[in-house]
Scaffold this active site. Sequence first.
Site, PDB file in Angstrom:
ATOM      1  N   LYS A 106      51.885 -18.067  18.130  1.00  0.00           N
ATOM      2  CA  LYS A 106      53.372 -18.400  18.709  1.00  0.00           C
ATOM      3  C   LYS A 106      53.157 -18.846  20.183  1.00  0.00           C
ATOM      4  O   LYS A 106      51.996 -18.129  20.758  1.00  0.00           O
ATOM      5  CB  LYS A 106      53.969 -17.494  18.478  1.00  0.00           C
TER       6      LYS A 106
HETATM    7  N1  GLU Z   1      58.557 -22.517  14.387  1.00  0.00           N
HETATM    8  C1  GLU Z   1      58.579 -22.544  13.088  1.00  0.00           C
HETATM    9  C2  GLU Z   1      58.633 -21.084  12.642  1.00  0.00           C
HETATM   10  O1  GLU Z   1      58.855 -20.133  13.215  1.00  0.00           O
HETATM   11  C3  GLU Z   1      57.491 -23.555  12.421  1.00  0.00           C
HETATM   12  C4  GLU Z   1      55.991 -23.154  12.692  1.00  0.00           C
HETATM   13  C5  GLU Z   1      55.253 -24.325  12.513  1.00  0.00           C
HETATM   14  O2  GLU Z   1      55.693 -25.270  11.839  1.00  0.00           O
HETATM   15  O3  GLU Z   1      53.981 -24.034  12.626  1.00  0.00           O
HETATM   16  O4  GLU Z   1      58.161 -20.897  11.464  1.00  0.00           O
END
Ligand code: GLU
Length: 426
Positions: free
Chosen positions: A118
């Site tokens: 993240k």
């Molecule tokens: N931000 C989204 C999540 O929390 C998508 C993450 C992604 O597609 O890599 O799942």
Amino acid sequence: MATTEKPREETARKAEMSNLDIVRYYYDRAVDRLELPDDLRTVFWSSYREVTVQIPVKLSDGKTHTFSGYRIQHNGARGPYKGGIRYHPEVDIDEVRALASLMTWKTAVANLPFGGAKGGVNAPAGDLARSEIQAITRSFMNKIEKILGPTRDIPAPDVNTDAQVMAWMMDEYGKLHGHTPAICTGKPIALEGSYGREQATGRGCVYMFREAAPQVGLTPAEATFVVQGYGNVGSWAARIMQQLGARMVGVSDATGAIRSDAGIDADDLAAHIGDGGKLTEFPGAEVISPDDLLAIECDVLIPAALGGMIHEGNADRINCRMVIEGANSPTTPRADQVLHDKGVHVIPDVMANAGGVVASYFEWVQNMQHFRWSEREVNDKLGGVMRKAYRDVSARAKEETLSLRDGAYTLGVERVVEASRARGYV
Ligand code: GLU
């Protein structure tokens, strides 16, 4: 921006725990259940790599503001690190750690060949001009590009970031490495983004609803629902729920909350907000306090805003039969217990909102092959993965008499441990 969710501290978000404590609590329960020794508990909790960077940007007030940016790679045993990037004044290293680990379990539950990561920048995106967001994005990418790559770590949108932000990220990476569409997902269609990606998190929530509805005796065409947070996830979930015939009876965003027993049209509301209108000024609905939103009687509640919104202080007021967690870690453990005691069927974040990363996986596959699938193909494949995840978790939960959340965490942690063992890491 597609996913603008400003916090309303004075109202709903009075969680008794941080995001990190919330995820740690659920993780520990899975580790206990799997009877992993303490050394492995530490290995699978800790991040593999944590990068913090300084992002000084001159804003329109003429001053140089120094933001902090983070990219945290939690676990890569199952494949390249994968996860979104959020822009929010409250972003800090602990929140990003929590969200990175959540991605590890989420990709494992969906059985994708990815690990978890993240990123975040503590910038007040909602108050900044697009040019300022572009400057922050390019500077951030410049500083973290060394640890990224299409087979290393692939960012995506999250709160307050969208396809445009991904386009700037790809462009900045391309200046250093040549055109590399697979460096991030959630890009615009014009830049090798995938059809269906923008809607995918919301659509995934609805696939989960369809799987779960018969188990709780709900008929989608007759169901009522409430959405907390009308950003990308909430608004697409609502629009697709409505296509099944379900009726939205309450909804909120950063500006406030509204309700209408006759129903609030999800498409019209999205268009109203898209045209610059305020949610609370949507015609035909009654303005209510955001605190009262959760108490509306309905079949399905979809929290799709920030973490910790359902907590000990408000869980008791919830009056629904099913909760579908579109947001990441919206429910604290104490609130989860209250919902459980009330007999509410909770579909947890690690499975409920996996549709985004599943479609990201499809986008990455298309980019790696320099090929494009139709929207129908993406949606059908998304349905297949989401249904399988629901069934895998349900089966596990049934086998061991667990909640779906405990079942999902157990399955996710187990799959990551298995991959690590196969690599000879542990
Ligand atoms: N931000 C989204 C999540 O929390 C998508 C993450 C992604 O597609 O890599 O799942």
